[in-house]
Design a protein around this motif. Structure first.
Motif, mmCIF file in Angstrom:
data_model
loop_
_atom_site.group_PDB
_atom_site.id
_atom_site.type_symbol
_atom_site.label_atom_id
_atom_site.label_comp_id
_atom_site.label_asym_id
_atom_site.label_seq_id
_atom_site.Cartn_x
_atom_site.Cartn_y
_atom_site.Cartn_z
ATOM 1 N N ARG A 1 1.135 5.704 4.662
ATOM 2 C CA ARG A 1 1.499 5.510 3.353
ATOM 3 C C ARG A 1 0.252 5.961 2.437
ATOM 4 O O ARG A 1 -0.759 5.641 2.775
ATOM 5 N N ASP B 1 -1.164 5.342 -2.103
ATOM 6 C CA ASP B 1 -0.674 5.054 -3.521
ATOM 7 C C ASP B 1 -0.976 6.136 -4.246
ATOM 8 O O ASP B 1 -1.854 7.103 -4.239
ATOM 9 N N THR C 1 7.342 1.760 -13.425
ATOM 10 C CA THR C 1 6.068 0.888 -12.802
ATOM 11 C C THR C 1 4.870 1.940 -13.009
ATOM 12 O O THR C 1 4.997 3.038 -13.527
ATOM 13 N N THR D 1 2.171 2.203 -10.564
ATOM 14 C CA THR D 1 1.715 2.727 -9.134
ATOM 15 C C THR D 1 2.887 2.641 -8.499
ATOM 16 O O THR D 1 3.579 1.480 -8.286
ATOM 17 N N VAL D 2 2.839 3.672 -7.566
ATOM 18 C CA VAL D 2 3.999 3.621 -6.343
ATOM 19 C C VAL D 2 3.345 4.163 -5.155
ATOM 20 O O VAL D 2 2.412 4.740 -5.026
ATOM 21 N N THR D 3 3.945 3.474 -3.958
ATOM 22 C CA THR D 3 3.258 3.515 -2.511
ATOM 23 C C THR D 3 4.303 4.516 -1.949
ATOM 24 O O THR D 3 5.500 4.360 -2.122
ATOM 25 N N ALA E 1 7.720 0.087 -4.996
ATOM 26 C CA ALA E 1 6.961 -0.315 -6.286
ATOM 27 C C ALA E 1 7.286 -1.934 -6.255
ATOM 28 O O ALA E 1 8.185 -2.287 -5.468
#
Length: 375
Positions: A133, A135, A219, A221-223, A235
């Motif tokens: 994963r 970011d 949001t 930031t999203v992973t 998120a």
């Protein structure tokens, strides 16, 4: 089962998972939202078996439990409740009636049938799982997805065209592309560090695209994760899981024109206004709009044997020789609707060769290839 929860967070969570609920299908359970009540929180899940959206909300739980409930009905009920975001919504399975839940807020009260969870699709358990994963800024991912979304194909028999390509082949850069064979949209997200496991091409189904774009607005930031051939976006407010398409995307690098000998620069709003002026006629001739491009001015016009002719003029700057060329007006308006630049550039070679539209500026990554039209 008995719990209470603030109205605002519940409404927001339903808005998230409701986007993944099946609108139609052979399994009625997919029109439901799964509600899991335990460990001080409510987890809501919606899925159509192609995408799955999950949302968690802290809640005051007296008795845990779980059930499924028609998503549309629940959204309409919660949306109709009066009061501010902090108003308390109380939910309770009625004694002796395990298939009926009572929802109350203030003096408003509803008794709604519910179902068990046995037929609901299994939910992947990702907590504690080790999977690759990284970011990324949500706004950058949203921008890129929005830009390429305009070229996604609609042919049900061609899954690769009903997807967006996410190419992780270049170090610290993700290329996104989509095509319907008549146009191609390509853009990039730069300066992103991602694990080596992402060093390949992924095909994200179009069904997940619009929902993802909407969710990314909530949001910063999203992973982005890769779990068992599924893309996982996480998120604080949501988690979205979507299957990936097994297919081969067309080689978009072969379609992108390598050079051009004509370049028209125009104010974006001027071009939008001109296209809209001639569209009432153009829509009767397959949306064909003609451009007579001169050194300082361009005539935009359309004609139809039945409806007549329309013309508009706009100031433009041309680098290269004058040219007469035609494009699909709606395709051009689609591009203009997803860019924010004050000015745009149209690069051309000949009247029969693809044109390339892009926002003005050397740092702009978005390229939009449109095929010209002929009589």
């Amino acid at each position: 089962m008995k719990f209470s929860i603030p109205l605002g967070p519940l409404s927001d969570a339903l808005g998230i998972v409701g986007r993944a609920v099946a609108v139609k299908g052979v399994r009625p359970i997919l029109a439901n939202v799964l509600v899991n009540v335990e460990n001080g929180e409510i987890r809501l899940v919606g899925t159509d078996q192609e995408i799955m959206a999950l949302a968690r909300i802290p809640a005051n739980i007296e008795t845990p439990g779980h059930f499924t409930i028609p998503a549309k009905l629940l959204q309409e009920i919660i949306g109709s409740l009066p009061g501010d975001a902090n108003a308390e919504v109380r939910c309770e399975l009625l004694d002796g009636q395990e298939n009926l839940i009572q929802i109350a807020c203030g003096r408003n009260k509803f008794s709604i049938p519910v179902q068990g969870v046995e037929d609901f699709p299994p939910i992947p358990s990702l907590e504690g799982e080790a999977y690759p994963r990284f970011d990324v800024a949500a706004e950058e991912l949203r921008r890129a997805m929005k830009e390429v979304s305009i070229a996604v194909g609609t042919d049900e028999s061609n899954p690769s065209q009903r997807s967006i390509c996410m190419n992780f082949g270049t170090e610290r850069e993700i290329t996104l592309a989509a095509t319907d064979s008549r146009r191609l949209a390509v853009t990039h997200i730069r300066n992103v560090a991602f694990p080596a496991e992402f060093g390949k091409t992924l095909l994200l189904p179009a069904r997940a695209l619009n929902e993802t774009i909407k969710l990314l607005e909530s949001t910063e930031t999203v992973t982005v994760g890769l779990f068992q051939q599924q893309l996982v976006l996480t998120a604080p407010q949501f988690q979205l899981i979507t299957r990936l398409i097994d297919g081969k995307f067309p080689d978009y690098n072969r379609v992108l024109p390598k050079e051009s000998n004509r370049r028209m620069t125009v104010d974006r709003k001027e071009l939008v206004q001109s296209l809209k002026s001639v569209t009432p006629i153009a829509r009767h001739s397959s949306q064909m709009v003609r451009f007579d491009i001169g050194p300082n001015e361009t005539k935009v016009w359309a004609e139809s044997r039945e409806e007549g002719r329309s013309e508009a003029f706009m100031p433009t700057a041309l680098d290269g020789e004058p040219i007469n060329i035609a494009f699909n007006a709606q395709y051009m308006l689609d591009f203009l609707g997803v860019v924010d630049a004050d000015a745009v550039v149209l690069e051309m070679t000949t009247p029969s060769y693809p044109g390339v539209m892009r926002p003005k500026g050397d740092d702009q990554p978005f390229r939009y290839v449109v095929m010209p039209m002929t009589n």
